[in-house]
Design an enzyme around this catalytic site. Structure first.
Site: not given
Length: 302
Positions: A135, A163
């Protein structure tokens, strides 16, 4: 196909003022995502307020979601925490509850080095034993992943995706080409930042990690599917209809706006965790207008 593909919808985690999960309301939000047939559910992401919840509250949210969804849509669980041992236990909790994948952000108080982040991810990925997505969210963590660190992490067992924030220069194709040239072919590259999702999808990213899909999954899925089939005209029309919401996201932050949307939809009235305050009541008309614009566009699509 990789777990990390298509549209990943990130719902709010409805809680009372003490942080206790409102299970019935969470179930209703998940029902909408399942009915729309999103490709995955991103539980306890930033939109899900993971940073504001205790380990026990997160356990309740994960168990509730896994039991409610019952395997109809894969569930990816955010396991970010300040300490590596806590994040590792959260990863184990998610696996034990039946989650399909993990999402890990490098939370910190003291700024982290690349080596510290690498060791953190290695430990959590090993503990979780599930497919894990990096992330990269510098707007909240204040840590920016370099290409070299992403590439190094992509060689770890279980680390299967990243991501990404929106490309700073808008060159999604260039960024995707650069990362894909140095990561395994199975490594998935997706983006968050809903107002740039249309461009990222048209550039060929693997996944849209979507805030708005947590409450408007059909609309987000329509945009995603159009982009995946190269229907630029439909993508541009839907993205234009979403623009009033994107403007609110950029002005107030998507987390605050989502709490306004859920109230405007009449699904439930919940408040963000303090110290986050709800949007001023003066913005209610702007949210209503944004939803009306989108509803009209979807009727046209039908």
């Amino acid at each position: 196909m990789s777990l990390f593909h298509g549209l990943s919808a990130f719902p709010l985690t409805p809680t009372d003022r003490a942080g206790n999960v409102e299970k019935a309301l969470l179930g209703r939000l998940l029902d909408r995502i399942v009915a729309a047939q999103a490709d995955s559910i991103g539980l306890l992401g930033s939109t899900g307020g993971y940073a504001y919840l205790s380990r026990e509250q997160r356990q309740v949210a994960v168990r509730t979601a896994v039991d409610h969804v019952a395997g109809q849509v894969p569930i990816i669980v955010g396991v970010g925490a300040l300490r590596t041992d806590v994040a590792a236990e959260l990863a184990k909790d998610a696996r034990a509850a039946g989650a399909d994948g993990l999402l890990l952000a490098p939370m910190s108080y003291t700024p982290l080095t690349d080596e510290e982040v690498f060791q953190h991810f290695a430990a959590v990925a090993e503990a979780g034993e599930l497919p894990l997505c990096i992330y990269n969210n510098p707007s909240t963590t204040r840590f920016s992943f370099t290409d070299d660190l992403i590439i190094r992490l992509s060689s770890l067992p279980n680390v299967n995706a990243v991501k990404m924030p929106l490309a700073a220069d808008g060159d999604f194709r260039g960024e995707l080409h650069r990362l894909r040239a140095r990561t395994p072919g199975s490594f998935s590259i997706g983006y968050s930042g809903d107002w740039g999702a249309a461009d990222a999808l048209l550039a060929g990213c693997d996944t849209w990690y979507s805030v708005i899909a947590g409450l408007l999954p059909e609309e987000a899925l329509a945009l995603t599917r159009a982009a995946k089939t190269g229907d630029r005209k439909t993508v541009e029309r839907l993205n234009a209809a979403l623009q009033p919401l994107w403007t609110l996201f950029q002005k107030f932050g998507s987390f605050r706006v989502m709490y306004g949307i859920i109230e405007a939809q009449g699904v439930g009235r919940i408040l963000p965790p303090r110290p986050i305050l709800p949007l001023p009541s003066s913005e209610r008309d702007a949210i209503d207008h944004a939803l009306d614009v989108l509803t009209s566009a979807m009727k046209y699509a039908d």
